[in-house]
Design a protein around this motif. Structure first.
Motif, PDB file in Angstrom:
ATOM      1  N   LYS A 170       0.832  -1.196   0.000  1.00 10.31           N
ATOM      2  CA  LYS A 170       0.000   0.000   0.000  1.00 10.31           C
ATOM      3  C   LYS A 170       0.865   1.243   0.000  1.00 10.31           C
ATOM      4  CE  LYS A 170      -3.840  -2.129   2.544  1.00 10.31           C
ATOM      5  NZ  LYS A 170      -4.695  -2.039   3.737  1.00 10.31           N
ATOM      6  N   SER A 220      -6.509   8.357   3.705  1.00  9.26           N
ATOM      7  CA  SER A 220      -6.714   7.661   2.431  1.00  9.26           C
ATOM      8  C   SER A 220      -5.527   6.761   2.148  1.00  9.26           C
ATOM      9  CB  SER A 220      -6.904   8.658   1.289  1.00  9.26           C
ATOM     10  OG  SER A 220      -5.690   9.251   0.947  1.00  9.26           O
ATOM     11  N   THR A 228      -4.002   4.006  -0.861  1.00 10.97           N
ATOM     12  CA  THR A 228      -4.123   3.460  -2.204  1.00 10.97           C
ATOM     13  C   THR A 228      -3.187   2.278  -2.353  1.00 10.97           C
ATOM     14  OG1 THR A 228      -2.438   4.965  -3.058  1.00 10.97           O
ATOM     15  CG2 THR A 228      -4.734   5.691  -3.196  1.00 10.97           C
ATOM     16  N   LEU A 229      -3.535   1.414  -3.279  1.00  4.18           N
ATOM     17  CA  LEU A 229      -2.723   0.235  -3.560  1.00  4.18           C
ATOM     18  C   LEU A 229      -1.733   0.553  -4.672  1.00  4.18           C
ATOM     19  CD1 LEU A 229      -5.646  -2.349  -3.597  1.00  4.18           C
ATOM     20  CD2 LEU A 229      -4.044  -1.943  -1.727  1.00  4.18           C
ATOM     21  N   ASN A 285      -4.160  -0.732 -12.366  1.00  9.30           N
ATOM     22  CA  ASN A 285      -4.849   0.332 -11.630  1.00  9.30           C
ATOM     23  C   ASN A 285      -5.719  -0.300 -10.545  1.00  9.30           C
ATOM     24  OD1 ASN A 285      -6.044   2.686 -10.755  1.00  9.30           O
ATOM     25  ND2 ASN A 285      -7.446   2.852 -12.495  1.00  9.30           N
ATOM     26  N   ASN A 310      -6.712   0.723  -7.834  1.00 10.68           N
ATOM     27  CA  ASN A 310      -7.514   1.644  -7.020  1.00 10.68           C
ATOM     28  C   ASN A 310      -8.820   2.062  -7.677  1.00 10.68           C
ATOM     29  OD1 ASN A 310      -5.409   2.057  -4.905  1.00 10.68           O
ATOM     30  ND2 ASN A 310      -4.276   2.815  -6.684  1.00 10.68           N
ATOM     31  N   LEU A 321     -11.836   2.130  -5.617  1.00 10.74           N
ATOM     32  CA  LEU A 321     -11.814   3.032  -4.470  1.00 10.74           C
ATOM     33  C   LEU A 321     -12.330   4.424  -4.825  1.00 10.74           C
ATOM     34  CD1 LEU A 321      -8.288   2.121  -3.040  1.00 10.74           C
ATOM     35  CD2 LEU A 321     -10.499   1.147  -2.405  1.00 10.74           C
TER      36      LEU A 321
END
Length: 305
Positions: free
Chosen positions: A5, A12, A14-15, A199, A201, A204
């Protein structure tokens, strides 16, 4: 290895994309697309029934005239040779045999191109960097392996065909549809999973409009899939030859042969009546085009955003 991550700001997370895995999956999807095209060529050239047995590990091409003659003698025992290709020369047989052999061996090659990197990404922990990726990779591997069995199941239907069913030997349109639809699912799964790796995310995104468009977009995917599925029955029944005019059917908007009462039960018309199959396929295509235009219109509407 834990989930990879990247924290972009407080509150927040994100991966991080796994680009090597994403590009590999998209590359494999391209190879699957190529295999589907080759499968279409084998269909159009009536090469699919030239190999009358199946081995899990595959086989090399016959190496000499004696081995070619042996394969040809096997082919002569089956309906396609007896009812269509009687008198075919050995050189003509070699041409159709090569296409079917290439189609099958391409599939086995894909097994290695997918299987070995899949094992690496799972064992190295890179696949675990994206939640849910490991089961997806395993599911795609299983679907690819099953596709080979479905392909042989399809071919076998053309080797044991009742001569009273069709004028010319052909594989079951139901099995052809299963084989082609499985290929579509495999291709779509590879593309989707590859884009996820590039991608991770996308799910999310909190934008409600994007989520709404995703739901509308799925409608176009559904109709595209149905059109694709119906196309398999057009191919399986040679229904493309039923009418050579457009947009009408033998000069009429609704073909006279749309319903054959001799087909029992009646639902078989949808899958086996050449007039109905072509009528359905055309109209599914029209509907799909309208749905796609609706999606585009929705995306451009200021009220959505």
């Amino acid at each position: 290895m834990g989930v990879n991550k990247t924290v972009v700001n407080a509150g927040s997370t994100t991966l991080k994309p796994v680009t090597s895995m994403g590009y590999w999956l998209l590359g494999v999807s391209g190879a699957v697309f190529g295999m589907v095209v080759l499968g279409g060529v084998t269909r159009l050239t009536r090469s699919g029934l030239s190999m009358v047995d199946w081995k899990l590990q595959g086989r090399p091409l016959p190496r000499n005239e004696e081995e070619w003659a042996l394969e040809f003698e096997k082919y002569k025992q089956f309906p396609e040779y007896k009812r269509i290709n009687m008198g075919m020369t050995l050189d003509e047989f070699k041409e159709i045999y090569f296409l079917e052999w290439a189609h099958r061996m391409w599939g086995r090659g894909l097994g290695l191109v997918y299987g070995l990197p899949c094992f690496y990404f799972i064992v190295s922990g890179k696949a675990k960097a994206i939640p849910g990726m490991v089961p997806k990779l395993i599911a795609l591997l299983g679907l690819g392996a099953a596709q080979g069995l479905v392909g042989w199941w399809m071919v076998k239907s053309g080797l044991t065909e009742d001569p009273n069913v069709y004028k010319d030997p052909r594989v079951s349109p139901y099995r052809l549809a299963a084989h082609l639809t499985a290929a579509l699912c495999l291709y779509s799964g590879l593309v989707w999973t590859g884009l996820t790796a590039l991608n991770p995310n996308r799910m999310l995104i909190p934008n409600i409009a994007v989520r709404r468009m995703r739901s509308v977009g799925l409608l176009s995917v559904l109709f595209t899939g149905i059109t694709f599925f119906s196309g398999a029955f057009v191919a399986g029944n040679d229904a493309g030859h039923a009418y050579n005019d457009w947009p009408k059917y033998a000069g009429k908007w609704i073909p006279d042969e749309l319903w054959d009462s001799s087909l029992e039960p009646g639902w078989r018309n949808v899958f086996e009546n050449t007039a109905t199959v072509q009528f359905d396929h055309r109209n599914f295509a029209y509907t799909t085009a309208l749905v796609v235009l609706g999606v585009i219109g929705t995306a451009k509407s200021p009220t959505v955003w």
